[in-house]
Design a protein around this motif. Structure first.
Motif, PDB file in Angstrom:
ATOM      1  N   ILE A  32       1.459 -22.447   7.915  1.00  0.00           N
ATOM      2  CA  ILE A  32       1.283 -23.705   8.648  1.00  0.00           C
ATOM      3  C   ILE A  32      -0.175 -24.154   8.712  1.00  0.00           C
ATOM      4  N   SER A  33      -1.125 -23.242   8.486  1.00  0.00           N
ATOM      5  CA  SER A  33      -2.535 -23.640   8.512  1.00  0.00           C
ATOM      6  C   SER A  33      -3.090 -23.654   7.088  1.00  0.00           C
ATOM      7  N   LEU A  34      -4.209 -24.317   6.899  1.00  0.00           N
ATOM      8  CA  LEU A  34      -4.823 -24.417   5.569  1.00  0.00           C
ATOM      9  C   LEU A  34      -5.231 -23.033   5.072  1.00  0.00           C
ATOM     10  N   PHE A  35      -5.888 -22.240   5.933  1.00  0.00           N
ATOM     11  CA  PHE A  35      -6.312 -20.908   5.524  1.00  0.00           C
ATOM     12  C   PHE A  35      -5.099 -20.011   5.234  1.00  0.00           C
ATOM     13  N   GLY A  36      -4.060 -20.169   6.042  1.00  0.00           N
ATOM     14  CA  GLY A  36      -2.824 -19.412   5.810  1.00  0.00           C
ATOM     15  C   GLY A  36      -2.190 -19.789   4.477  1.00  0.00           C
ATOM     16  N   LEU A  37      -2.191 -21.082   4.168  1.00  0.00           N
ATOM     17  CA  LEU A  37      -1.617 -21.563   2.911  1.00  0.00           C
ATOM     18  C   LEU A  37      -2.402 -21.044   1.713  1.00  0.00           C
ATOM     19  N   ILE A  38      -3.726 -21.047   1.830  1.00  0.00           N
ATOM     20  CA  ILE A  38      -4.568 -20.544   0.731  1.00  0.00           C
ATOM     21  C   ILE A  38      -4.326 -19.050   0.529  1.00  0.00           C
ATOM     22  N   SER A  39      -4.337 -18.288   1.632  1.00  0.00           N
ATOM     23  CA  SER A  39      -4.099 -16.838   1.541  1.00  0.00           C
ATOM     24  C   SER A  39      -2.728 -16.552   0.942  1.00  0.00           C
ATOM     25  N   PHE A  40      -1.743 -17.284   1.434  1.00  0.00           N
ATOM     26  CA  PHE A  40      -0.368 -17.103   0.948  1.00  0.00           C
ATOM     27  C   PHE A  40      -0.285 -17.428  -0.546  1.00  0.00           C
ATOM     28  N   SER A  41      -0.924 -18.519  -0.965  1.00  0.00           N
ATOM     29  CA  SER A  41      -0.877 -18.946  -2.368  1.00  0.00           C
ATOM     30  C   SER A  41      -1.489 -17.920  -3.308  1.00  0.00           C
ATOM     31  N   VAL A  42      -2.481 -17.191  -2.825  1.00  0.00           N
ATOM     32  CA  VAL A  42      -3.105 -16.152  -3.647  1.00  0.00           C
ATOM     33  C   VAL A  42      -2.203 -14.916  -3.724  1.00  0.00           C
ATOM     34  N   LEU A  43      -1.639 -14.519  -2.596  1.00  0.00           N
ATOM     35  CA  LEU A  43      -0.854 -13.282  -2.542  1.00  0.00           C
ATOM     36  C   LEU A  43       0.579 -13.423  -3.056  1.00  0.00           C
ATOM     37  N   TYR A  44       1.166 -14.602  -2.888  1.00  0.00           N
ATOM     38  CA  TYR A  44       2.588 -14.784  -3.204  1.00  0.00           C
ATOM     39  C   TYR A  44       2.951 -14.433  -4.652  1.00  0.00           C
ATOM     40  N   PRO A  45       2.213 -14.934  -5.649  1.00  0.00           N
ATOM     41  CA  PRO A  45       2.575 -14.555  -7.028  1.00  0.00           C
ATOM     42  C   PRO A  45       2.444 -13.048  -7.274  1.00  0.00           C
ATOM     43  N   LEU A  46       1.458 -12.420  -6.635  1.00  0.00           N
ATOM     44  CA  LEU A  46       1.260 -10.978  -6.826  1.00  0.00           C
ATOM     45  C   LEU A  46       2.407 -10.172  -6.225  1.00  0.00           C
ATOM     46  N   VAL A  47       2.802 -10.518  -5.009  1.00  0.00           N
ATOM     47  CA  VAL A  47       3.899  -9.802  -4.349  1.00  0.00           C
ATOM     48  C   VAL A  47       5.215 -10.080  -5.072  1.00  0.00           C
ATOM     49  N   GLY A  48       5.448 -11.338  -5.449  1.00  0.00           N
ATOM     50  CA  GLY A  48       6.656 -11.687  -6.199  1.00  0.00           C
ATOM     51  C   GLY A  48       6.725 -10.931  -7.517  1.00  0.00           C
ATOM     52  N   PHE A  49       5.574 -10.817  -8.201  1.00  0.00           N
ATOM     53  CA  PHE A  49       5.535 -10.072  -9.462  1.00  0.00           C
ATOM     54  C   PHE A  49       5.800  -8.590  -9.216  1.00  0.00           C
ATOM     55  N   GLY A  50       5.266  -8.058  -8.114  1.00  0.00           N
ATOM     56  CA  GLY A  50       5.526  -6.651  -7.769  1.00  0.00           C
ATOM     57  C   GLY A  50       7.006  -6.389  -7.537  1.00  0.00           C
ATOM     58  N   LEU A  51       7.672  -7.297  -6.814  1.00  0.00           N
ATOM     59  CA  LEU A  51       9.110  -7.150  -6.600  1.00  0.00           C
ATOM     60  C   LEU A  51       9.878  -7.288  -7.910  1.00  0.00           C
ATOM     61  N   TYR A  52       9.426  -8.200  -8.771  1.00  0.00           N
ATOM     62  CA  TYR A  52      10.061  -8.360 -10.083  1.00  0.00           C
ATOM     63  C   TYR A  52       9.966  -7.057 -10.883  1.00  0.00           C
ATOM     64  N   ILE A  53       8.796  -6.438 -10.881  1.00  0.00           N
ATOM     65  CA  ILE A  53       8.589  -5.170 -11.613  1.00  0.00           C
ATOM     66  C   ILE A  53       9.505  -4.091 -11.040  1.00  0.00           C
ATOM     67  N   ALA A  54       9.595  -4.032  -9.697  1.00  0.00           N
ATOM     68  CA  ALA A  54      10.466  -3.030  -9.058  1.00  0.00           C
ATOM     69  C   ALA A  54      11.925  -3.244  -9.458  1.00  0.00           C
ATOM     70  N   LEU A  55      12.382  -4.504  -9.447  1.00  0.00           N
ATOM     71  CA  LEU A  55      13.761  -4.796  -9.856  1.00  0.00           C
ATOM     72  C   LEU A  55      13.968  -4.499 -11.334  1.00  0.00           C
ATOM     73  N   LYS A  56      12.952  -4.769 -12.151  1.00  0.00           N
ATOM     74  CA  LYS A  56      13.043  -4.512 -13.592  1.00  0.00           C
ATOM     75  C   LYS A  56      13.197  -3.018 -13.848  1.00  0.00           C
ATOM     76  N   LYS A  57      12.438  -2.195 -13.106  1.00  0.00           N
ATOM     77  CA  LYS A  57      12.562  -0.736 -13.272  1.00  0.00           C
ATOM     78  C   LYS A  57      13.929  -0.262 -12.824  1.00  0.00           C
ATOM     79  N   TYR A  58      14.464  -0.868 -11.770  1.00  0.00           N
ATOM     80  CA  TYR A  58      15.794  -0.496 -11.301  1.00  0.00           C
ATOM     81  C   TYR A  58      16.857  -0.881 -12.316  1.00  0.00           C
ATOM     82  N   GLU A  59      16.594  -1.963 -13.080  1.00  0.00           N
ATOM     83  CA  GLU A  59      17.553  -2.424 -14.085  1.00  0.00           C
ATOM     84  C   GLU A  59      17.691  -1.435 -15.241  1.00  0.00           C
ATOM     85  N   LYS A  60      16.644  -0.621 -15.497  1.00  0.00           N
ATOM     86  CA  LYS A  60      16.682   0.284 -16.663  1.00  0.00           C
ATOM     87  C   LYS A  60      17.663   1.409 -16.440  1.00  0.00           C
TER      88      LYS A  60
END
Length: 198
Positions: free
Chosen positions: A170-198
């Motif tokens: 809801i705040s500008l600083f929160g949005l900036i922080s979220f925008s930086v971290l979101y792709p990294l965390v999403g990619f981490g979850l993707y990697i975890a799901l990908k490993k589970y798929e094997k």
């Protein structure tokens, strides 16, 4: 189709590597490789173990007598698995929208709980789909699921450190922080799901 082709087909239908099948039967990967290349044949104990593991008769493994029920069952399981995974992704999206709508309406974490429950059912559906059949999901599907799972928990975490925990920044600083971290965390979850798929 000969015995080596049937073993290979059954292994691939179950989504296993040669090494994974070898682990299940407590033998070396080289033994499975030799069976599938026709360099050697499994002994009687291993034929029985293979038939029990794959849920087929020893006649099917040795003689190739058709087992239409086996093939139909695998196809049914794959269809069910895909449908359950579609349902799981749908529930993740609906849960996310419920969380946003309830927060926007009431500004209360208690009201957001329904969305979390819907998302939890969506995650459970994914694991049920994996248990029913070892159908592998596409990379895009896994990425979307990972991103939907990461959104609210990350927003809440960023909110704790930046201003106030909310399901979306809801705040500008929160949005900036979220925008930086979101792709990294999403990619981490993707990697975890990908490993589970094997």
């Amino acid at each position: 189709m000969n015995i080596e082709q049937r073993i290979q087909q059954l292994r691939k239908e179950k989504g296993l590597s040669q090494e994974q099948l070898a682990d299940q039967l407590h033998i070396s990967r080289q033994a499975v490789s030799k069976w599938e290349s026709g360099q050697s044949l499994p002994d009687i104990e291993k034929i029985v173990a293979l038939s029990e593991y794959f849920g087929v008769t020893t006649d099917y493994l040795l003689k190739g007598k058709d087992e239409p029920n086996h093939t139909v069952q695998i196809q049914n399981n794959e269809k069910i698995s895909k449908e359950v995974n579609i349902l799981g992704t749908f529930l993740l999206a609906v849960g996310l929208l419920c969380i946003f709508a309830n927060w926007y309406e009431n500004q209360s974490m208690k009201d957001v709980l329904a969305g979390f429950i819907i998302q939890a059912v969506g995650v459970a559906a994914y694991f049920v789909g994996k248990i029913v059949s070892n159908v592998k999901l596409s990379n895009i599907w896994l990425w979307c699921n990972g991103m939907m799972l990461a959104f609210v928990p990350l927003s809440l975490l960023v909110g704790i450190f930046v201003d106030y925990p909310t399901p979306y920044p809801i705040s500008l600083f929160g949005l900036i922080s979220f925008s930086v971290l979101y792709p990294l965390v999403g990619f981490g979850l993707y990697i975890a799901l990908k490993k589970y798929e094997k």
